[in-house]
Write an enzyme that holds these catalytic residues in place. Structure first.
Site, PDB file in Angstrom:
ATOM      1  N   GLU A 112      -4.508 -10.769  15.531  1.00 20.47           N
ATOM      2  CA  GLU A 112      -3.144 -10.725  14.982  1.00 20.47           C
ATOM      3  C   GLU A 112      -2.135 -10.219  16.021  1.00 20.47           C
ATOM      4  OE1 GLU A 112      -2.850 -12.277  12.387  1.00 20.47           O
ATOM      5  OE2 GLU A 112      -4.547 -11.943  11.049  1.00 20.47           O
ATOM      6  N   HIS A 136      -1.560  -3.305  10.312  1.00 25.34           N
ATOM      7  CA  HIS A 136      -2.020  -4.293   9.338  1.00 25.34           C
ATOM      8  C   HIS A 136      -3.264  -3.746   8.650  1.00 25.34           C
ATOM      9  CE1 HIS A 136      -3.307  -7.930   7.426  1.00 25.34           C
ATOM     10  NE2 HIS A 136      -4.335  -8.105   8.237  1.00 25.34           N
ATOM     11  N   GLU A 166       8.964   8.107  -6.098  1.00 25.45           N
ATOM     12  CA  GLU A 166       9.257   8.245  -4.663  1.00 25.45           C
ATOM     13  C   GLU A 166       9.555   6.912  -3.967  1.00 25.45           C
ATOM     14  OE1 GLU A 166       8.726  11.197  -2.198  1.00 25.45           O
ATOM     15  OE2 GLU A 166       9.698  11.801  -4.059  1.00 25.45           O
ATOM     16  N   HIS A 207      -4.199 -11.273   0.939  1.00 25.46           N
ATOM     17  CA  HIS A 207      -4.785 -10.853   2.207  1.00 25.46           C
ATOM     18  C   HIS A 207      -4.601  -9.352   2.489  1.00 25.46           C
ATOM     19  CE1 HIS A 207      -5.333 -11.818   6.787  1.00 25.46           C
ATOM     20  NE2 HIS A 207      -5.488 -10.523   6.577  1.00 25.46           N
TER      21      HIS A 207
END
Ligand code: 13P
Ligand code: ZN
Length: 267
Positions: A112, A136, A166, A207
């Site tokens: 990636e 990621h 929050e 994903h």
């Protein structure tokens, strides 16, 4: 060991402890400060391995990054950092990079890397150069949530803001979402980097998620907050939601904490 490497390794393992990094899932890159790169130069190998990038990143020319290795497990990073992570330097023309340390045994940076580098370009630009971390991860709840909604940032952001008080303070701009695409390529990198200009984190449907921040703590905390909100939402949805945080309450919250909530996502 250099403090920056210690901090990086801690984040890798913290993500594993949260259950966000099954097998080789997930990856982390950190854009080093000049003094941090200087501090690590004693580690650099004279036999650098050089590679061409599939994307051009002239904005990152000469920058040093710590990166996880492709196919490497976050779980193993503290045991053998030199085999699982490495330091790379982007070429002066932004078209390639050299591996200066680590990623031993022929390991390459994360698959990636195009997404990471283009995301760094985007977040550097919107943060005035302060963003250094792109992360990621594959957290189960935010990924599960992506099966329950259309891939729409407004829908997702409202669900998350309403699921924990929050949230609107931590990510007042909201969270982006990209519909399913093949991972590891330049096309998903391009699309993610466009979304991450607007939002500090972007969900990859079915994903996982990409997050950004100025520090490891800020970035880890962002993903942790999003993932927990997703968990609360799914639990509440399973039990049956009868009421939630109102838009007026979100506005009051944003005012009280001095953050500019994304009004486009409010009613
Ligand atoms: P890498 O092992 O190449 O980092 O890939 C893991 C991943 O999560 C791909 O999206
Ligand atoms: Zn992934």
């Amino acid at each position: 060991m250099q403090k920056v490497l210690e901090d990086y390794i801690r984040m890798c393992y913290d993500g594993f402890l949260q259950g966000w990094h099954e097998r080789n899932g997930g990856n982390l890159t950190y854009r080093m400060k000049a003094e941090e790169a200087e501090d690590c130069c004693g580690l650099f190998s004279p036999d650098v391995r050089h590679f061409t990038l599939p994307v051009e990143v002239s904005q990152l020319a000469g920058e040093y990054f710590i990166t996880t290795g492709s196919g490497r497990y976050m779980r193993n990073v503290p045991l053998a950092p030199e085999k699982n992570i490495g330091i790379i330097k982007i070429d002066d023309d932004g078209k390639g990079y050299s591996i200066l340390w680590g990623l031993e045994d022929g390991v390459k940076p994360t698959s990636e890397l195009p997404s990471h580098l283009l995301n760094h370009v985007s977040r550097m630009s919107v943060s005035g150069g302060r963003c250094r971390v792109i992360y990621h991860a594959h957290p189960a709840n935010i990924t599960a949530l992506s099966y329950t909604i259309e891939p729409d940032a407004k829908t997702l952001s409202r669900i998350l803001w309403q699921s924990e008080t929050e949230c609107a303070v931590v990510f007042p701009q909201g969270v982006g979402i990209l519909d399913w695409m093949i991972p590891g390529g330049t096309e998903i990198a391009q699309k993610t980097s466009e979304l991450i200009r607007k939002y500090p984190a972007v969900v990859w449907a079915f994903h996982g998620i990409f997050g950004s921040g100025e520090t490891f703590d800020e970035t880890f905390g962002l993903i942790h907050t999003i993932e927990k909100a997703a968990e609360i939402y799914l639990k509440a949805k399973g039990a049956g939601i009868i009421r939630t945080i109102s838009d007026d309450q979100l506005r009051i919250l944003a005012d009280a904490f001095g953050v500019a909530i994304n009004e486009d996502f409010l009613k």
